[in-house]
Design an enzyme around this catalytic site. Sequence first.
Site, PDB file in Angstrom:
ATOM      1  N   GLU A  41       0.384  -1.184  -0.353  1.00 23.17           N
ATOM      2  CA  GLU A  41       0.316   0.125  -0.172  1.00 23.17           C
ATOM      3  C   GLU A  41       0.705   1.292  -0.359  1.00 23.17           C
ATOM      4  OE1 GLU A  41      -2.518  -0.727   3.267  1.00 23.17           O
ATOM      5  OE2 GLU A  41      -3.558  -2.170   2.474  1.00 23.17           O
ATOM      6  N   ASN A  52       2.417  -5.063  -3.354  1.00 24.19           N
ATOM      7  CA  ASN A  52       0.929  -5.043  -3.041  1.00 24.19           C
ATOM      8  C   ASN A  52       0.159  -3.673  -2.568  1.00 24.19           C
ATOM      9  OD1 ASN A  52      -0.570  -7.617  -3.281  1.00 24.19           O
ATOM     10  ND2 ASN A  52      -0.607  -7.014  -0.997  1.00 24.19           N
ATOM     11  N   ASP A  98     -12.162 -10.333  -2.039  1.00 20.75           N
ATOM     12  CA  ASP A  98     -13.468 -10.328  -1.525  1.00 20.75           C
ATOM     13  C   ASP A  98     -14.382  -9.257  -2.262  1.00 20.75           C
ATOM     14  OD1 ASP A  98     -13.299  -7.928  -0.126  1.00 20.75           O
ATOM     15  OD2 ASP A  98     -12.193  -9.291   1.297  1.00 20.75           O
TER      16      ASP A  98
END
Length: 465
Positions: free
Chosen positions: A166, A207, A273
């Site tokens: 991040e 990531n 998700d």
Amino acid sequence: MRPPRSRLGRALATGVLCAATALGTLATGAAPAQAADQPLRDLADAKGIHIGNALAGSKLTNNARYREIAATEFNSVTAENAMKWGVLEPNRGSYNWGEADQLVDFAEANGQQVRGHTLIWHSQNPGWLDNGDFSAAEMRQLMRNHIETTVGRYEGRIAVWDVVNEMFNDDGSFRRTIWYDALGPDYIAEALTLAHEADPTAKLYLNDYSVEAVNAKSTAMYNLARDLKARGVPLHGIGLQSHLILGQVPSTMQANIQRFADLGLDVDITELDVRIQMPASADELRRQADDYRAVFDACLAVSRCQGVTVWGVGDNDSWVPDVFEGYGAPLMYDGNYQAKPAYDAVAEALGGTTDPGDPGDPGDPPGDGCVADYAVANEWNSGFTGNVTIRCTGSSLSGWTATWDFPAGQRISHAWNASCTQSGARVTCTNVSWNGTVPAGGSTTFGFNATTSGSNPAPASITLS
Ligand code: G3I
């Protein structure tokens, strides 16, 4: 050679007095028509990709159904929290490896790859690090110590590391973090270089979230990756977290994966998700299944996409309701660890087929009977731990007996949550006093240890009565 791993068998029973038939899971090299009954990991293996999950050590210890799903359906494990700095080194110089070791051991016991998550991040850092007001030289040394110690400890055992997590704001600018503020943007190259020195065999990833579509943030990631590659910095892949909202799988996801692949990088969907505004209707669960399918399709369409990791096992394990008020149900299993339509969609995307008339199929609408799921939870040279979960949908059981034949001389030595006897190959297990009633919509699990003499194939069927 791939280590031995557990297998999941499922048996289907209808009515109260039920004769179960074996499903395809139990047959090695099952024909494609039976593929839906293969665990997702077998389907993913056949496609040459990983299917992973983010796990918590305490749940592996305390919840047999969670452990069973984690072992049998996934071929990759990510530490949901156990490898974050705040967990590993809560006090300076004092490391706590317990849960991280547990997850790596679990993965190895089940023939699974480990994704290390994560080395350098702005979140879940210990207070002493966040508030230490360290100089640039001290921050550089702290980074070196942490990466050398952590990556070095698991050298050769953790295949992939999310080295920096991040690093961007949504507009594509660099996020101001303790690392950026101390070392400037090159902290990313420094971290990658240190990780490579500590384990030259590990694949190293950057990531981030909201980089699934072609947008300002993913373009910033793209430009950074291109720059790092041009400079010879050891970067091997990009992680697209993919915390998505129902109906919002980006139309440019495949093209985005492809452009990173074209840079010579691998890509992983690292934290999938799909959250739904609660309560989730049946139609929304079906549309969620479409979203899961679309993400797997996008990955499968690009050969450098290494696989998909889902961020949690059951809906109650998810971080989503804690952070997005009113949202939930984002995973492939519900709060009772029953497979949802998303599970079937993933199986189909991976080349499996599902039979909508088969009430034993995960993700299918509830049928009228009870099913017995057979699973090997743990295996060693001369034995294994097995679990049988009896689940009832439209009707209940009152006093039950589960019977099966072991095909290869396995012998039960000890059982719990059931009374088991064995005569030759035939095993008969009956309920104990407190778990004889399985209500409609309920389940119960019993377990056993057994010895093996060589192979350990699952029983062809379980009869429930
Ligand atoms: O362990 C403590 C416990 O001792 C304490 O009693 C409890 C009280 O709140 O907190 C527990 O820690 C929680 C931890 O999860 C373990 O359950 C933290 O509060 C909670 O903030 C933490 O949340 C995690 C979150 O990262 C932290 O940022 C989520 O489980 C985890 O799923 C989530 O994962 C992140 C990825 O690492 C990066 N990408 C986004 C993703 C979702 O936020």
